[in-house]
Structure formats: structure tokens, C-alpha cells
Write an enzyme that holds these catalytic residues in place. Structure first.
Site, short mmCIF file in Angstrom:
data_model
loop_
_atom_site.label_atom_id
_atom_site.label_comp_id
_atom_site.label_asym_id
_atom_site.label_seq_id
_atom_site.Cartn_x
_atom_site.Cartn_y
_atom_site.Cartn_z
N GLN A 165 6.24 7.57 -12.50
CA GLN A 165 4.81 7.30 -12.36
C GLN A 165 3.94 8.56 -12.26
OE1 GLN A 165 3.56 3.45 -10.72
NE2 GLN A 165 3.06 4.65 -8.92
N GLU A 207 -5.12 8.18 -12.82
CA GLU A 207 -5.31 9.18 -11.77
C GLU A 207 -5.70 10.55 -12.31
OE1 GLU A 207 -2.01 9.01 -9.10
OE2 GLU A 207 -2.47 6.95 -8.52
N ASP A 244 6.68 11.21 -8.26
CA ASP A 244 6.60 9.85 -7.72
C ASP A 244 7.32 8.97 -8.72
OD1 ASP A 244 6.11 7.32 -6.81
OD2 ASP A 244 3.93 7.45 -6.91
N ASP A 312 7.03 5.51 0.29
CA ASP A 312 5.71 4.88 0.13
C ASP A 312 5.89 3.37 0.24
OD1 ASP A 312 3.21 3.94 -0.57
OD2 ASP A 312 3.35 4.55 -2.67
N LYS A 337 -1.35 5.51 3.24
CA LYS A 337 -2.47 4.93 2.50
C LYS A 337 -3.16 3.94 3.44
CE LYS A 337 -0.06 5.15 -1.98
NZ LYS A 337 0.66 4.34 -3.00
#
Length: 421
Positions: A165, A207, A244, A312, A337
């Protein structure tokens, strides 16, 4: 400053960086101070995250509308929060949790709750006439985080064939945050030239990183290293790499399938051991699927004393899950987050738990972002030393970097750049 209370709460629907609806809340206090906060949304979502409240009306924004959440804030939630003491963040957050009444915030939505929670904190800081990072962290808040900059996007963040990712550069050799951003910008633009020379497209993903159709992950590493070196920097000394993987997105029937290969958990861990030896990779995020407990234990045992292993989806900013990871030796770092859990208080509690147990902490954005810069302030407030907020393009990503540049100037000679993770 006693008895400064919430006087009004107003919510509206706005759009995030992917064009999907999200929530913006404005809090007005009894002293006429006001503040706004807006909430991001993820594309790659952990199974155990707190729940967003969406309209699910397919004839309106394809079901992604947030008018139900907005209406709840402007009625039921607002009525119960108005007149509460602004400087008592924990009391307000606990009231919001109680209003929802579920264990995953599914009734009124984590997006509704967090928008209010963050706006309250901002209003409180404004009331005291101090920056948010100082309000949250006091005089000890002074570490500028090392950015983990997502320079090439893949997986669910881009329309390309890369399975992983995020491919990140980590400017740990910089002398300041300002220096880190300059160095990274130079590498970013050099990378664009190299991609063009190789006839890869230079479109960007959600992103802000480039999203070329490169089939082999190792070629991505080679290209990024080439960009670092052609910018006049050295790997390991100035920059290292981070990934990631988002392994849950290609995990099925206890197998991992990517790049036309199928891996068992053991084979995947061996793959990581190999690339970490071959390339300057110092951080792996979600290298194992969130439900593959044995895999997490295995990779932490094999690589946890060599590199950063970040959970995560494994932790989703949840203290209960973080404690389980600590107790079972899974990962050695936690991605934070705020919208995964829903209140500022719970976010800070998760950070404190991780730090108390010597887990690294990384503040993070989401793929669907707004121009809200709260995470920049939280990162400095808790001295976590790392932040993930995308690449060096797209204004919703740069807003966070620019805010950190501003904070570094405010701190002046007190500012300390984290550097190595």
C-alpha cells in the site's frame, strides 16, 4: 478562565480529499471563542475500528452521505453537550461515549463523536491563547516527528498493480523538521524525473505519492534508492525506507497472495527477512494480517530487534487490543489514528499505554483527508517522534507538514527533531 462553557455546536457535511462526504463541527464557547474540526476517513479499514455513521442511501452520494450524523450532532448530541465545561476534555469525551452507548460507537458514529471532541480541544486551546500542542502536552512538548513520507502509493490507495500500500522514505538524517521536508521534497521531484525516464506514469494516488504500474516490489525499492542517491543523499545515513504492506488486503484462507505468488505465514516472514537484509528498510507496517496472531508473534520474534514492526489494523488505536499485543509480544510500534477510536481522550490513553511499554508511536492521517491539522499538534504534544501524513503533494497532506513547520518555528530553539526512529 473558569466556567467557560460550550455555548453552541454546529455541524455540516463537507467533502474529504477523495470527494466523499465527511463532518465538520464548529464549537462556540460562552466567551465567544470558536473552533472547527473536520474528520478523515480510511480506505483500508481495520475490522475492529470504531464505526462511522453513514446514511447508506444509494441515491445520495452512493450511500456515503453523513446527514444522519450531522443531524444527530445538531440535535440530540448538541443538546447534551452544551453548557459543559470546555476545559474538562475527559468529562466531555466520556459524555459523548455515554450518549452513544455502544462498545464500537455505532449508534451516533465515531465520526460524529471525534469531530466534537477535537473541536472542543481546539476551542479550549484558543481560550487559553496557546497552541493546541501546548494545551495537550504542556511545556515538555518539543519533539518534531520524523515524517514517514509515502512516496509511492499502491494497494487500496492507488489504481495500479502494486500490492503493497505504501512505499515510504524516512529522512532520519536531517538536522531539523524543516531540513527533513526539504530533503524529502528533493527526492520526491527526482523520483518523478526517474519515473518519466522509465516511461512510468507520474499520476498520484490518494495520499499524494506516485502510482506507477510497476509489477515487482523490489524494482520500486531500487527506483526510490536511485532517487535518494541522485538527490545527493545516502541510504542509511540520510534516508531509510518504510513499507505499509496492509497484508490483510491480500490474506485469504490462511494464505498471502501477491505478485503472482502465494505465501504461507512462515514463507512471508522469510520474504520480509530477505528484503530487510537486501534493502534499507527500517519499518514494516501491517506486514501480517490482523487475524494472523501466530504470524505477528513470528515476525516480531524474527525481526523485532532489528526494525520497527508497526501494528495498525492489529491495534486500531484501541487500548484493549494494544495491551493484548504487548502481552503476546506482537509488534513493537503502534500506529495512532484518532478516528479509529473516536475521542481525543481515548487516543491519548492509547498513546500513553504504548509509550509506557516502550512501543514506538506513529501519528497517522487517513486516505480520505481534510485540511484539519490536529494530528500535527498531537504528534508534538506527546513527543511520539513519528508521523505519517502522506506525500509531498496534495494540499490536505501538505497542510499537516506546513503546520509542523509552523510549530517548529514557534518552539524556536526548544525544538528537537526526532531523527532516527
Amino acid at each position: 478562565m473558569a466556567n467557560v462553557k460550550i455555548n453552541n455546536i454546529s455541524a455540516r457535511q463537507i467533502l474529504d480529499s477523495r470527494g466523499y462526504p465527511t463532518i465538520e463541527v464548529q464549537i462556540t464557547l460562552s466567551n465567544n471563542v470558536f473552533a472547527k474540526a473536520s474528520i478523515p476517513s480510511g480506505a483500508s479499514v481495520g475490522k475492529f475500528e470504531a464505526v462511522e455513521l453513514r446514511d447508506h442511501d444509494t441515491n445520495y452520494y452512493h450511500g456515503y452521505g453523513v446527514t444522519k450524523a450531522v443531524n444527530l450532532i445538531n440535535s440530540e448530541i448538541g443538546q447534551k453537550i452544551i453548557k459543559l465545561e470546555t476545559l474538562d476534555q475527559e468529562k466531555i469525551d466520556n459524555a459523548l461515549i455515554e450518549i452513544d452507548g455502544t462498545n464500537n460507537k455505532s449508534r451516533v458514529g465515531a465520526n460524529s463523536i471525534l469531530a466534537i471532541s477535537l473541536a472542543v480541544a481546539k476551542a479550549a486551546a484558543s481560550t487559553l491563547n496557546i497552541p493546541l500542542y501546548q494545551y495537550l502536552g504542556g511545556i515538555t512538548a518539543k519533539i518534531l516527528p520524523t515524517p514517514l513520507i509515502n512516496i509511492i502509493n499502491g494497494g487500496m490507495h492507488a489504481d495500479n498493480n502494486l500490492d503493497f500500500q505504501e512505499f515510504m522514505i524516512i529522512p532520519h538524517g536531517a538536522n531539523s523538521f524543516e531540513d527533513a521536508i526539504r530533503m524529502s521534497s528533493e527526492v520526491f521531484h527526482t523520483l518523478k524525473k526517474i519515473l518519466k525516464q522509465k516511461q512510468y506514469n507520474t499520476n498520484v494516488g490518494d495520499e499524494g505519492g506516485f502510482a506507477p504500474n510497476i509489477k515487482d516490489n523490489t524494482e520500486v525499492f531500487d527506483i526510490i534508492i536511485d532517487a535518494i542517491e541522485k538527490s545527493g543523499y545516502k541510504v542509511y545515513k540520510d534516508f531509510s525506507l518504510g513499507l505499509d504492506v496492509a497484508a490483510s488486503t491480500f490474506y485469504k484462507n490462511e494464505k498471502y497472495k501477491f505478485s503472482d505468488y502465494q505465501f504461507s505465514t512462515h514463507e512471508l516472514v522469510e520474504y520480509y527477512k530477505n528484503i530487510v537484509t537486501q534493502y534499507p528498510i527500517i519499518s514494516l507496517e501491517d506486514p501480517i494480517a490482523e487475524e494472523d496472531t501466530l504470524g505477528w508473534k513470528m515476525i516480531t520474534k524474527e525481526l523485532g530487534d532489528k526494525i520497527q514492526i508497526v501494528g495498525d489494523d492489529l491495534f486500531v488505536t484501541n487500548c484493549k487490543l494494544i495491551k493484548n499485543g504487548i502481552d503476546n509480544n506482537m509488534a513493537n510500534a503502534v500506529l495512532i489514528k484518532p478516528n479509529q477510536i473516536g475521542t481525543l481522550t481515548e487516543t491519548l490513553n492509547a498513546i500513553r499505554l504504548a509509550q509506557k511499554n516502550n512501543y514506538n508511536v506513529i501519528l497517522s492521517h487517513r486516505s480520505g483527508e481534510t485540511n484539519d491539522t490536529t494530528i500535527s499538534h498531537i504528534a508534538v504534544a506527546v513527543n511520539c517522534g513519528q508521523i505519517k501524513t502522506g506525500s509531498l503533494s496534495r494540499s490536505e497532506r501538505l497542510a499537516k507538514y506546513n503546520e509542523l513547520l509552523y510549530i517548529e518555528k514557534l518552539l524556536n530553539t526548544s525544538a528537537i527533531y526526532q531523527g532516527m526512529l
